[in-house]
Design an enzyme around this catalytic site. Structure first.
Site: not given
Lengths: 114, 123
Positions: A69-71, A74, B63
């Protein structure tokens, strides 16, 4: 049980009013939650997160390393757990939680406090 | 009654990427937590997951912002937006503007500048 108790009191008709009633017994609607239940429910809740639908979740798996997972994912996973157990994990603690097991442990401890 | 200072946060500049990163994550967490409340507040006739996806999209758009100063401004705007939404300082139509393009399916964009401009495409 209440009816039973009342019936047993009834023959002694001339008791003072107070003693005719059964002493209230404190009882709980549900038993305190067990660890297994916390684990089961959190796995189910985690499955609702889009990024985790296909993954094999175990207690040891780390959100970022094993489950990839990326941040942001999460954060979503932890919020899903918060919603399932109706609690709010403070930011400081959420930042420290790295694996599913840690999250489960925290939730279990919080549930014991209730 | 709304409290004017509720959900307010003093604007400040993060000096390091790591600190800003954690602040952004906290903001994202706040958005996620309150997503259900937002969709109830503005009576959005869509699943909460759709609202969450939209929030995610808006974060994903930024991003690859590398400039720390730009990122700080973006964070500030995100925080302001959160405060405005959750305090019900907006109306339904303002929130629904985020979801305008969801009905634009079947629109092929051939990089036609004028058409995109007239349609009001976001760059």
């Amino acid at each position: 049980m209440f009816r039973f108790a009342v019936r047993s009191v009834r023959p002694v008709a001339r008791l003072p009013v107070a003693s005719r009633f059964v002493q209230p017994i404190r009882s709980y609607a549900v038993a305190p939650i067990t660890k297994d239940e916390v684990i089961k429910r959190s796995f189910e809740a985690l499955k609702t997160v889009a990024a985790l639908q296909e993954s094999e979740i175990s207690l040891e798996s780390s959100f970022q390393k094993d489950l990839a997972l990326d941040s942001l994912d999460t954060v979503e996973a932890l919020v899903a757990l918060e919603e399932e157990f109706d609690l709010e994990i403070p930011d400081k603690i959420s930042d420290e939680i790295k694996t599913v097991g840690e999250a489960v442990n925290y939730i279990f401890e919080e549930e014991q406090k209730l | 009654m709304t409290l004017a200072t509720e959900f307010a946060e003093t604007t400040r500049r993060s000096a390091s990427n790591a600190e800003l990163r954690s602040r952004v994550l906290h903001l994202y967490r706040k958005y996620m937590r309150y997503s259900k409340e937002m969709s109830e507040l503005y009576e959005l006739d869509m699943p909460v997951s759709n609202v969450k996806t939209k929030i995610r999209q808006e974060f994903e758009r930024q991003r690859f912002v590398n400039d720390l100063s730009v990122a700080n401004v973006l964070y500030m705007k995100g925080q302001m937006e959160f405060q405005e939404i959750i305090n019900f300082w907006k109306q339904q139509c303002h929130v629904l503007r985020y979801f305008e393009d969801q009905s634009n399916y079947n629109v092929v964009d051939k990089n036609d500048f004028i058409k995109g401009f007239l349609r009001g495409n976001n760059p």
